[in-house]
Each structure stands twice: as C-alpha cells, then as structure tokens.
Scaffold this active site. Sequence first.
Site, PDB file in Angstrom:
ATOM      1  N   ASP A   8       0.868  -1.161   0.000  1.00 23.08           N
ATOM      2  CA  ASP A   8       0.000   0.000   0.000  1.00 23.08           C
ATOM      3  C   ASP A   8       0.916   1.225   0.000  1.00 23.08           C
ATOM      4  O   ASP A   8       2.138   1.097  -0.192  1.00 23.08           O
ATOM      5  CB  ASP A   8      -0.995  -0.040   1.174  1.00 23.08           C
ATOM      6  CG  ASP A   8      -0.362   0.185   2.535  1.00 23.08           C
ATOM      7  OD1 ASP A   8       0.873   0.378   2.641  1.00 23.08           O
ATOM      8  OD2 ASP A   8      -1.119   0.161   3.528  1.00 23.08           O
ATOM      9  N   HIS A   9       0.349   2.393   0.227  1.00 19.41           N
ATOM     10  CA  HIS A   9       1.131   3.633   0.199  1.00 19.41           C
ATOM     11  C   HIS A   9       2.220   3.673   1.270  1.00 19.41           C
ATOM     12  O   HIS A   9       3.218   4.363   1.104  1.00 19.41           O
ATOM     13  CB  HIS A   9       0.197   4.842   0.373  1.00 19.41           C
ATOM     14  CG  HIS A   9      -0.592   4.772   1.640  1.00 19.41           C
ATOM     15  ND1 HIS A   9      -1.735   3.986   1.751  1.00 19.41           N
ATOM     16  CD2 HIS A   9      -0.409   5.353   2.853  1.00 19.41           C
ATOM     17  CE1 HIS A   9      -2.213   4.106   2.981  1.00 19.41           C
ATOM     18  NE2 HIS A   9      -1.422   4.929   3.667  1.00 19.41           N
ATOM     19  N   CYS A  65       3.293  -2.915   4.058  1.00 19.67           N
ATOM     20  CA  CYS A  65       2.514  -1.724   4.394  1.00 19.67           C
ATOM     21  C   CYS A  65       3.290  -0.994   5.490  1.00 19.67           C
ATOM     22  O   CYS A  65       4.476  -1.271   5.689  1.00 19.67           O
ATOM     23  CB  CYS A  65       1.085  -2.072   4.799  1.00 19.67           C
ATOM     24  SG  CYS A  65       0.872  -3.069   6.288  1.00 19.67           S
ATOM     25  N   GLY A  66       2.663  -0.091   6.186  1.00 17.59           N
ATOM     26  CA  GLY A  66       3.366   0.666   7.217  1.00 17.59           C
ATOM     27  C   GLY A  66       3.921  -0.211   8.324  1.00 17.59           C
ATOM     28  O   GLY A  66       5.083  -0.086   8.706  1.00 17.59           O
ATOM     29  N   THR A  67       3.094  -1.111   8.841  1.00 18.77           N
ATOM     30  CA  THR A  67       3.530  -2.017   9.909  1.00 18.77           C
ATOM     31  C   THR A  67       3.616  -3.471   9.468  1.00 18.77           C
ATOM     32  O   THR A  67       4.225  -4.285  10.151  1.00 18.77           O
ATOM     33  CB  THR A  67       2.555  -1.963  11.106  1.00 18.77           C
ATOM     34  OG1 THR A  67       1.272  -2.426  10.660  1.00 18.77           O
ATOM     35  CG2 THR A  67       2.467  -0.562  11.689  1.00 18.77           C
ATOM     36  N   GLY A  68       2.966  -3.818   8.372  1.00 19.71           N
ATOM     37  CA  GLY A  68       2.862  -5.204   7.921  1.00 19.71           C
ATOM     38  C   GLY A  68       1.668  -5.913   8.518  1.00 19.71           C
ATOM     39  O   GLY A  68       1.269  -6.979   8.050  1.00 19.71           O
ATOM     40  N   ILE A  69       1.066  -5.337   9.534  1.00 23.11           N
ATOM     41  CA  ILE A  69      -0.021  -6.001  10.248  1.00 23.11           C
ATOM     42  C   ILE A  69      -1.267  -6.138   9.375  1.00 23.11           C
ATOM     43  O   ILE A  69      -1.832  -7.229   9.249  1.00 23.11           O
ATOM     44  CB  ILE A  69      -0.348  -5.252  11.558  1.00 23.11           C
ATOM     45  CG1 ILE A  69       0.851  -5.298  12.500  1.00 23.11           C
ATOM     46  CG2 ILE A  69      -1.584  -5.852  12.227  1.00 23.11           C
ATOM     47  CD1 ILE A  69       0.746  -4.355  13.690  1.00 23.11           C
ATOM     48  N   GLY A  70      -1.706  -5.054   8.769  1.00 22.18           N
ATOM     49  CA  GLY A  70      -2.903  -5.112   7.927  1.00 22.18           C
ATOM     50  C   GLY A  70      -2.747  -6.059   6.762  1.00 22.18           C
ATOM     51  O   GLY A  70      -3.667  -6.827   6.430  1.00 22.18           O
ATOM     52  N   MET A  71      -1.579  -6.038   6.133  1.00 20.04           N
ATOM     53  CA  MET A  71      -1.311  -6.936   5.014  1.00 20.04           C
ATOM     54  C   MET A  71      -1.362  -8.391   5.470  1.00 20.04           C
ATOM     55  O   MET A  71      -1.957  -9.240   4.803  1.00 20.04           O
ATOM     56  CB  MET A  71       0.051  -6.639   4.388  1.00 20.04           C
ATOM     57  CG  MET A  71       0.104  -5.360   3.596  1.00 20.04           C
ATOM     58  SD  MET A  71      -0.846  -5.506   2.064  1.00 20.04           S
ATOM     59  CE  MET A  71      -0.125  -4.179   1.116  1.00 20.04           C
ATOM     60  N   HIS A  98      10.128 -24.094   9.108  1.00 21.48           N
ATOM     61  CA  HIS A  98       9.170 -24.823   9.943  1.00 21.48           C
ATOM     62  C   HIS A  98       7.714 -24.620   9.554  1.00 21.48           C
ATOM     63  O   HIS A  98       6.889 -25.492   9.828  1.00 21.48           O
ATOM     64  CB  HIS A  98       9.339 -24.428  11.407  1.00 21.48           C
ATOM     65  CG  HIS A  98      10.614 -24.924  11.997  1.00 21.48           C
ATOM     66  ND1 HIS A  98      10.916 -24.764  13.327  1.00 21.48           N
ATOM     67  CD2 HIS A  98      11.678 -25.569  11.451  1.00 21.48           C
ATOM     68  CE1 HIS A  98      12.105 -25.297  13.576  1.00 21.48           C
ATOM     69  NE2 HIS A  98      12.592 -25.785  12.457  1.00 21.48           N
ATOM     70  N   ARG A 132       8.634 -33.491  10.503  1.00 18.22           N
ATOM     71  CA  ARG A 132       7.572 -33.313  11.500  1.00 18.22           C
ATOM     72  C   ARG A 132       6.744 -32.060  11.249  1.00 18.22           C
ATOM     73  O   ARG A 132       5.586 -31.980  11.654  1.00 18.22           O
ATOM     74  CB  ARG A 132       8.157 -33.285  12.911  1.00 18.22           C
ATOM     75  CG  ARG A 132       8.983 -32.046  13.223  1.00 18.22           C
ATOM     76  CD  ARG A 132       9.683 -32.178  14.580  1.00 18.22           C
ATOM     77  NE  ARG A 132      10.354 -30.962  14.962  1.00 18.22           N
ATOM     78  CZ  ARG A 132      11.563 -30.578  14.545  1.00 18.22           C
ATOM     79  NH1 ARG A 132      12.230 -31.336  13.681  1.00 18.22           N
ATOM     80  NH2 ARG A 132      12.092 -29.443  14.966  1.00 18.22           N
ATOM     81  N   HIS A 133       7.319 -31.088  10.547  1.00 12.76           N
ATOM     82  CA  HIS A 133       6.613 -29.838  10.268  1.00 12.76           C
ATOM     83  C   HIS A 133       5.495 -30.029   9.240  1.00 12.76           C
ATOM     84  O   HIS A 133       4.505 -29.306   9.251  1.00 12.76           O
ATOM     85  CB  HIS A 133       7.596 -28.763   9.812  1.00 12.76           C
ATOM     86  CG  HIS A 133       8.707 -28.576  10.789  1.00 12.76           C
ATOM     87  ND1 HIS A 133       8.518 -28.059  12.052  1.00 12.76           N
ATOM     88  CD2 HIS A 133      10.026 -28.869  10.687  1.00 12.76           C
ATOM     89  CE1 HIS A 133       9.667 -28.025  12.689  1.00 12.76           C
ATOM     90  NE2 HIS A 133      10.611 -28.517  11.891  1.00 12.76           N
TER      91      HIS A 133
END
Length: 146
Positions: A8-9, A65-71, A98, A132-133
């Site tokens: 995003d921007h 994005c700004g924090t990566g959280i929304g993405m 993993h 195992r993963h």
Amino acid sequence: MKVAIASDHGGILIRKEITKMMDELDIEHVDFGCGDEGSVDYPDFAIPVAERVANGEFDRGILICGTGIGMSISANKVKGVRCALVHDVFSAKMTRLHNDTNVLAMGERVIGAGLAREIAKVWLETEFEGGRHTRRIQKIADYENR
C-alpha cells in the site's frame, strides 16, 4: 520461483528495494502496486496477491505496508495462505523452515530498506524443512477445509 509483490502507500520504498533485489537475483516477479495515487486500502493489494499464491499462479508473495499487520491479517484470510509478519532475519528463515510460509509481510515504518532486503533474500532462499513440520502444516490445512 515466481513471486507476486505489492504494497500500500506505506510500503512503496521497501517494495521498490525488494523488486530491485529480485531483479539482481534473477527471481521472476510481478509487481502489483500500489502506484502514486496517495492513500489506498491494504486489503485491495493483499488479497489479490494472496489469492494468486493460493491458486498456484505464483509460488510466493511479498506484501508491505506501514507495519505489515494489515497486510498479514488480510492475506491470512485467504484459504491456503500462510503469511508471516517478519521484522528480523531469524524469523524469516524459521517461517520457511518450519511453517512453509508462502507469503511474507513486512512494515516499512518498522524496518529499513537494508534489513527488508536481507529478510526477503533469506525468506526467498530458504526451503521448507518438511519432516515433523509437514504434519503440523497439514493440521492447518485440515482445519481450513472443515
């Protein structure tokens, strides 16, 4: 490997740096934006990239994005996507080893371009360890399919 990338921007500068790095490493990629249109909504970029990874059109996706959280929240709503929000190299490597992550999210307001390049490079170059993963990843897929 074929990679879809978008921002995003709030993630334009890092997106351009990672795109440049993928050019240098000869990694096939498609940039899905955003452009210079000002403020945009991150789901409008995260979801199409995640869908393209989930349907096999692309092997992996990178979202900024700004924090990566929304993405990361948006991408993880798409069935078959395992998106990790990463701001350090060790976590980038472990998400591939993993968790077999297929989408990477980062925040431009959290990390700089140099670190973002390192994270993306390690994430792109690390293969899933399996073993195992695989059982654990399958449990996630089984839940998604209920």
